[in-house]
Write an enzyme that holds these catalytic residues in place. Structure first.
Site, short mmCIF file in Angstrom:
data_model
loop_
_atom_site.label_atom_id
_atom_site.label_comp_id
_atom_site.label_asym_id
_atom_site.label_seq_id
_atom_site.Cartn_x
_atom_site.Cartn_y
_atom_site.Cartn_z
N GLY A 57 42.40 47.17 43.96
CA GLY A 57 41.83 46.21 45.10
C GLY A 57 42.38 44.74 45.16
O GLY A 57 43.02 44.37 44.15
N GLN A 62 43.52 36.59 47.98
CA GLN A 62 44.31 36.54 46.83
C GLN A 62 45.95 36.36 47.04
O GLN A 62 46.76 36.59 46.01
CB GLN A 62 43.90 38.05 46.00
CG GLN A 62 42.74 37.66 45.39
CD GLN A 62 42.52 39.17 44.66
OE1 GLN A 62 42.01 40.08 45.19
NE2 GLN A 62 42.96 38.97 43.37
N CYS A 107 41.02 41.29 37.18
CA CYS A 107 41.48 40.72 38.32
C CYS A 107 42.88 40.43 38.66
O CYS A 107 43.48 39.68 37.60
CB CYS A 107 40.60 39.36 38.69
SG CYS A 107 40.72 38.44 40.53
N LEU A 108 43.55 40.67 39.56
CA LEU A 108 44.98 40.35 39.83
C LEU A 108 45.41 38.80 39.62
O LEU A 108 46.38 38.25 39.50
CB LEU A 108 45.60 40.97 41.04
CG LEU A 108 45.80 42.40 41.02
CD1 LEU A 108 46.32 43.11 42.28
CD2 LEU A 108 46.69 42.86 39.79
N HIS A 150 33.40 43.81 44.05
CA HIS A 150 34.32 42.80 43.34
C HIS A 150 35.12 42.20 44.43
O HIS A 150 35.38 41.19 44.57
CB HIS A 150 35.26 43.52 42.39
CG HIS A 150 36.33 42.74 41.70
ND1 HIS A 150 36.08 42.37 40.59
CD2 HIS A 150 37.39 42.03 42.48
CE1 HIS A 150 37.18 41.60 40.05
NE2 HIS A 150 38.00 41.56 41.26
N GLU A 151 35.75 42.85 45.48
CA GLU A 151 36.41 42.46 46.50
C GLU A 151 35.58 41.92 47.52
O GLU A 151 36.09 40.89 48.12
CB GLU A 151 37.21 43.74 47.32
CG GLU A 151 38.11 44.42 46.16
CD GLU A 151 39.08 43.44 45.42
OE1 GLU A 151 39.67 42.62 46.09
OE2 GLU A 151 39.43 43.83 44.36
N HIS A 154 35.10 38.23 46.51
CA HIS A 154 36.46 37.57 46.74
C HIS A 154 36.11 36.78 48.02
O HIS A 154 36.56 35.68 48.21
CB HIS A 154 37.69 38.23 46.93
CG HIS A 154 38.29 38.22 45.20
ND1 HIS A 154 38.48 37.18 44.55
CD2 HIS A 154 38.50 39.50 44.59
CE1 HIS A 154 39.12 37.73 43.58
NE2 HIS A 154 39.14 39.02 43.28
#
Length: 182
Positions: A57, A62, A107-108, A150-151, A154
């Site tokens: 995701g 991000q 997480c990225l 999770h997304e 963000h």
């Protein structure tokens, strides 16, 4: 990976702004690039060539874009490939039952390992728009519900580790029902 905004950047703590439809060609391309990144990150050859960390995701903030959009690309528990771009998403319903990933979340935008359980709703309903402006609604459960939450976080300036118990990272919340997903 050089385009991914890292932990500590103010944009990751900001509530993202809604997209206006129809999308401009630039915004349409940006939304599409989120999904392209995820697909490329899961391709062994491309991820090595471009030094990409694998992701399932990716939210607009991000990549430094202050809009309510994210993409997901993963296999769900029924072995179906989920590939979606969510524009102006909203969780409209959720179960009282909760789940968490036994190995924790990553997480990225976070380059460090964060240990602890992240409690999430086991089932959710999400409404959103495609980049073309078409509305859609998904009912998701288990791993798929975790990824979407999770997304969604963000887009509200929340990081996954904000849900981890600060005093005891492996203590679960006192709720009616919570179970692990491996």
């Amino acid at each position: 990976m050089t385009d991914i905004v890292r932990e500590g950047a103010p944009i990751l703590r900001k509530k993202a702004k809604p997209l206006q439809f129809p999308l401009s060609p630039e915004d349409y391309q940006r939304a599409s690039s989120l999904l392209t990144y995820l697909k490329n990150s899961q391709d062994k050859r491309l991820s090595q060539q471009y030094q990409l960390r694998e992701g399932v995701g990716l939210a607009a903030n991000q990549i430094g874009w202050d809009k309510q959009v994210f993409a997901v690309y993963f296999m769900d528990e029924q072995n179906r490939q989920l590939a979606y771009i969510f524009c102006n998403p909203k969780m409209t319903n959720h179960s009282s039952q909760m789940v968490y990933l036994e190995q924790g979340e990553a997480c990225l935008s976070v380059d460090r390992e964060v240990k602890g359980y992240v409690p999430r709703y086991e089932q959710i309903t999400v409404q959103a728009f495609t980049p073309d402006g078409h509305p859609f609604k998904l009912k998701l459960k288990g791993y798929a519900a975790i990824v979407i939450q999770h997304e969604l976080d963000h887009l509200h300036g929340v990081m996954f580790y904000d849900h981890i118990n600060k005093m005891n990272p492996f203590q679960l919340p006192n709720v009616e029902s919570i179970r692990p997903i491996s």
